[in-house]
Design a protein around this motif. Structure first.
Motif, PDB file in Angstrom:
ATOM      1  N   LYS A 104      12.434  -1.369 -14.524  1.00  0.00           N
ATOM      2  CA  LYS A 104      13.858  -1.478 -14.829  1.00  0.00           C
ATOM      3  C   LYS A 104      14.234  -0.796 -16.143  1.00  0.00           C
ATOM      4  CE  LYS A 104      13.140  -6.102 -16.810  1.00  0.00           C
ATOM      5  NZ  LYS A 104      13.397  -5.735 -18.201  1.00  0.00           N
ATOM      6  N   ASP A 105      13.230  -0.552 -17.004  1.00  0.00           N
ATOM      7  CA  ASP A 105      13.500   0.089 -18.296  1.00  0.00           C
ATOM      8  C   ASP A 105      13.400   1.610 -18.216  1.00  0.00           C
ATOM      9  OD1 ASP A 105      13.803  -2.446 -19.491  1.00  0.00           O
ATOM     10  OD2 ASP A 105      11.635  -2.611 -19.780  1.00  0.00           O
ATOM     11  N   THR A 106      12.339   2.110 -17.586  1.00  0.00           N
ATOM     12  CA  THR A 106      12.133   3.559 -17.494  1.00  0.00           C
ATOM     13  C   THR A 106      12.716   4.149 -16.219  1.00  0.00           C
ATOM     14  OG1 THR A 106       9.991   3.331 -16.376  1.00  0.00           O
ATOM     15  CG2 THR A 106       9.985   3.298 -18.794  1.00  0.00           C
ATOM     16  N   MET A 107      13.079   3.262 -15.243  1.00  0.00           N
ATOM     17  CA  MET A 107      13.623   3.655 -13.943  1.00  0.00           C
ATOM     18  C   MET A 107      12.604   4.448 -13.114  1.00  0.00           C
ATOM     19  SD  MET A 107      17.664   4.453 -14.680  1.00  0.00           S
ATOM     20  CE  MET A 107      17.328   5.756 -15.872  1.00  0.00           C
ATOM     21  N   ASP A 108      11.319   4.208 -13.346  1.00  0.00           N
ATOM     22  CA  ASP A 108      10.275   4.815 -12.527  1.00  0.00           C
ATOM     23  C   ASP A 108      10.101   4.020 -11.243  1.00  0.00           C
ATOM     24  OD1 ASP A 108       9.480   6.991 -14.129  1.00  0.00           O
ATOM     25  OD2 ASP A 108       8.365   5.647 -15.454  1.00  0.00           O
ATOM     26  N   CYS A 109       9.888   4.728 -10.145  1.00  0.00           N
ATOM     27  CA  CYS A 109       9.697   4.128  -8.822  1.00  0.00           C
ATOM     28  C   CYS A 109       8.383   4.650  -8.247  1.00  0.00           C
ATOM     29  CB  CYS A 109      10.864   4.494  -7.910  1.00  0.00           C
ATOM     30  SG  CYS A 109      10.709   3.953  -6.195  1.00  0.00           S
ATOM     31  N   ILE A 110       7.516   3.754  -7.791  1.00  0.00           N
ATOM     32  CA  ILE A 110       6.229   4.139  -7.203  1.00  0.00           C
ATOM     33  C   ILE A 110       6.153   3.533  -5.803  1.00  0.00           C
ATOM     34  CG2 ILE A 110       3.720   4.135  -7.452  1.00  0.00           C
ATOM     35  CD1 ILE A 110       4.101   3.522 -10.419  1.00  0.00           C
ATOM     36  N   LEU A 111       6.047   4.369  -4.785  1.00  0.00           N
ATOM     37  CA  LEU A 111       5.999   3.920  -3.393  1.00  0.00           C
ATOM     38  C   LEU A 111       4.559   3.786  -2.914  1.00  0.00           C
ATOM     39  CD1 LEU A 111       8.771   6.230  -1.867  1.00  0.00           C
ATOM     40  CD2 LEU A 111       9.040   4.036  -3.060  1.00  0.00           C
ATOM     41  N   HIS A 112       4.295   2.745  -2.099  1.00  0.00           N
ATOM     42  CA  HIS A 112       2.950   2.506  -1.570  1.00  0.00           C
ATOM     43  C   HIS A 112       2.999   2.125  -0.099  1.00  0.00           C
ATOM     44  CE1 HIS A 112       0.189   2.626  -5.077  1.00  0.00           C
ATOM     45  NE2 HIS A 112       1.252   2.269  -5.769  1.00  0.00           N
ATOM     46  N   SER A 113       1.901   2.392   0.603  1.00  0.00           N
ATOM     47  CA  SER A 113       1.756   1.967   2.003  1.00  0.00           C
ATOM     48  C   SER A 113       0.998   0.651   2.109  1.00  0.00           C
ATOM     49  CB  SER A 113       1.012   3.043   2.803  1.00  0.00           C
ATOM     50  OG  SER A 113      -0.295   3.246   2.286  1.00  0.00           O
ATOM     51  N   ASP A 114       0.581   0.093   0.984  1.00  0.00           N
ATOM     52  CA  ASP A 114      -0.217  -1.132   0.931  1.00  0.00           C
ATOM     53  C   ASP A 114       0.702  -2.324   0.665  1.00  0.00           C
ATOM     54  OD1 ASP A 114      -2.193  -3.028   0.615  1.00  0.00           O
ATOM     55  OD2 ASP A 114      -3.398  -1.829  -0.758  1.00  0.00           O
ATOM     56  N   SER A 115       0.378  -3.469   1.266  1.00  0.00           N
ATOM     57  CA  SER A 115       1.137  -4.690   1.003  1.00  0.00           C
ATOM     58  C   SER A 115       0.625  -5.416  -0.240  1.00  0.00           C
ATOM     59  CB  SER A 115       1.044  -5.633   2.205  1.00  0.00           C
ATOM     60  OG  SER A 115      -0.312  -5.981   2.450  1.00  0.00           O
ATOM     61  N   PHE A 116      -0.495  -4.964  -0.786  1.00  0.00           N
ATOM     62  CA  PHE A 116      -1.110  -5.547  -1.980  1.00  0.00           C
ATOM     63  C   PHE A 116      -1.468  -7.025  -1.781  1.00  0.00           C
ATOM     64  CE2 PHE A 116       0.428  -1.616  -3.571  1.00  0.00           C
ATOM     65  CZ  PHE A 116      -0.434  -1.283  -4.598  1.00  0.00           C
ATOM     66  N   ILE A 117      -1.933  -7.322  -0.565  1.00  0.00           N
ATOM     67  CA  ILE A 117      -2.463  -8.661  -0.307  1.00  0.00           C
ATOM     68  C   ILE A 117      -3.796  -8.815  -1.019  1.00  0.00           C
ATOM     69  CG2 ILE A 117      -3.295 -10.248   1.459  1.00  0.00           C
ATOM     70  CD1 ILE A 117      -1.388  -8.890   3.413  1.00  0.00           C
ATOM     71  N   TYR A 118      -4.618  -7.772  -0.935  1.00  0.00           N
ATOM     72  CA  TYR A 118      -5.932  -7.812  -1.565  1.00  0.00           C
ATOM     73  C   TYR A 118      -6.067  -6.796  -2.685  1.00  0.00           C
ATOM     74  CZ  TYR A 118      -7.185 -10.672   2.431  1.00  0.00           C
ATOM     75  OH  TYR A 118      -7.216 -11.662   3.373  1.00  0.00           O
ATOM     76  N   THR A 119      -5.285  -5.754  -2.673  1.00  0.00           N
ATOM     77  CA  THR A 119      -5.361  -4.746  -3.731  1.00  0.00           C
ATOM     78  C   THR A 119      -4.802  -5.321  -5.032  1.00  0.00           C
ATOM     79  OG1 THR A 119      -4.981  -3.044  -2.060  1.00  0.00           O
ATOM     80  CG2 THR A 119      -4.760  -2.381  -4.365  1.00  0.00           C
ATOM     81  N   VAL A 120      -5.540  -5.123  -6.118  1.00  0.00           N
ATOM     82  CA  VAL A 120      -5.116  -5.622  -7.419  1.00  0.00           C
ATOM     83  C   VAL A 120      -4.596  -4.452  -8.249  1.00  0.00           C
ATOM     84  CG1 VAL A 120      -5.828  -6.789  -9.537  1.00  0.00           C
ATOM     85  CG2 VAL A 120      -6.828  -7.467  -7.344  1.00  0.00           C
TER      86      VAL A 120
END
Length: 245
Positions: free
Chosen positions: A76-92
């Motif tokens: 919200k500060d830098t307005m950077d957006c990173i898109l992923h195909s992972d739901s991050f259930i297990y990815t840390v």
């Protein structure tokens, strides 16, 4: 209204905005829910894309236009957006920084309701939910999946195989139970409804399939083994809602 209240209202705000974008209406509509437990964390490895976005709503809009996108990080500060195909259930997430927020998308078209922990990967039309490992009993596992409105997952292509590898990579469970049997048509593997299976990932080094055992699991190095209907080992349960053919 507090800042936290505004963040919690994002799913409803996003849905209203998306309905005004004709380029997005043609695809399955998504909403995004902030996962507060991952505040001030983000992840770059394996990202679909990274760019500057004017708002979290615009970040979701960009995610919605990419079939591979399932979640995103937004600062919200830098307005950077990173898109992923992972739901991050297990990815840390491996990175930390002030202002980062993580959002998991949800289908609001009805194709893949978020009840019972179902998540939707649009690129493969895969509506799936991952559940804690239990002792292998295929009758019990299939009954469990049916009870939440699904069936035991079908691995019908290399793309689905690779995606399941990705989303379970950090889970310590050695085995994943999957759909498939050679009891309906002996010596020919089918899914439970009798549909012939055309994709396999056998552990040929271990001499798989050993034959006449009737069920399937993903095991060492994500290779397939056949096994009996019950076993003293445990397996991860992945249920799915039927794909659109």
């Amino acid at each position: 209204m507090s800042k936290m209240d505004n963040n919690n209202l994002i799913p409803y705000q996003v849905l209203i905005i998306l309905l005004n974008f004709s380029t997005i209406v043609s695809s399955i509509l998504l909403q995004a829910t902030r996962q507060n437990t991952m505040d001030d964390q983000y992840h770059l490895e394996g990202a679909i894309d990274q760019f500057t976005s004017k708002s979290v709503i615009r970040c979701l809009s960009d995610c919605s236009s990419r079939l591979q996108c399932m979640s995103f990080f937004y600062n919200k500060d830098t307005m950077d957006c990173i898109l992923h195909s992972d739901s991050f259930i297990y990815t840390v997430p491996t990175e930390q920084g002030d202002g980062w927020r993580f959002y998991l998308t949800e289908d609001v078209s009805g194709r893949c309701p978020s009840s019972n922990e179902f998540k939707y990967y649009r690129a493969l039309d895969l509506c799936y939910s991952i559940h804690a490992p239990v002792q292998i009993d295929f009758t019990a596992i299939k009954t469990f999946c049916a009870g939440i409105g699904g069936e035991l997952i079908r691995i019908s292509s290399e793309q689905i195989q690779q995606y399941i590898q990705k989303v379970t990579a950090a889970d310590p469970t050695e085995r994943i139970c999957i759909q498939g049997t050679d009891t309906i048509k002996p010596a020919n593997w089918t899914f439970d409804d009798g549909t012939p299976m055309t994709y396999f990932n056998w552990d040929t080094v271990a001499g798989e399939p050993s034959g006449n055992r009737g069920r399937l699991e993903i095991f060492t190095d994500y290779k397939w083994h056949d096994l009996p209907s019950t076993s003293s080992n445990q397996c991860l349960r992945i249920c799915e809602r039927m794909r659109i053919i």
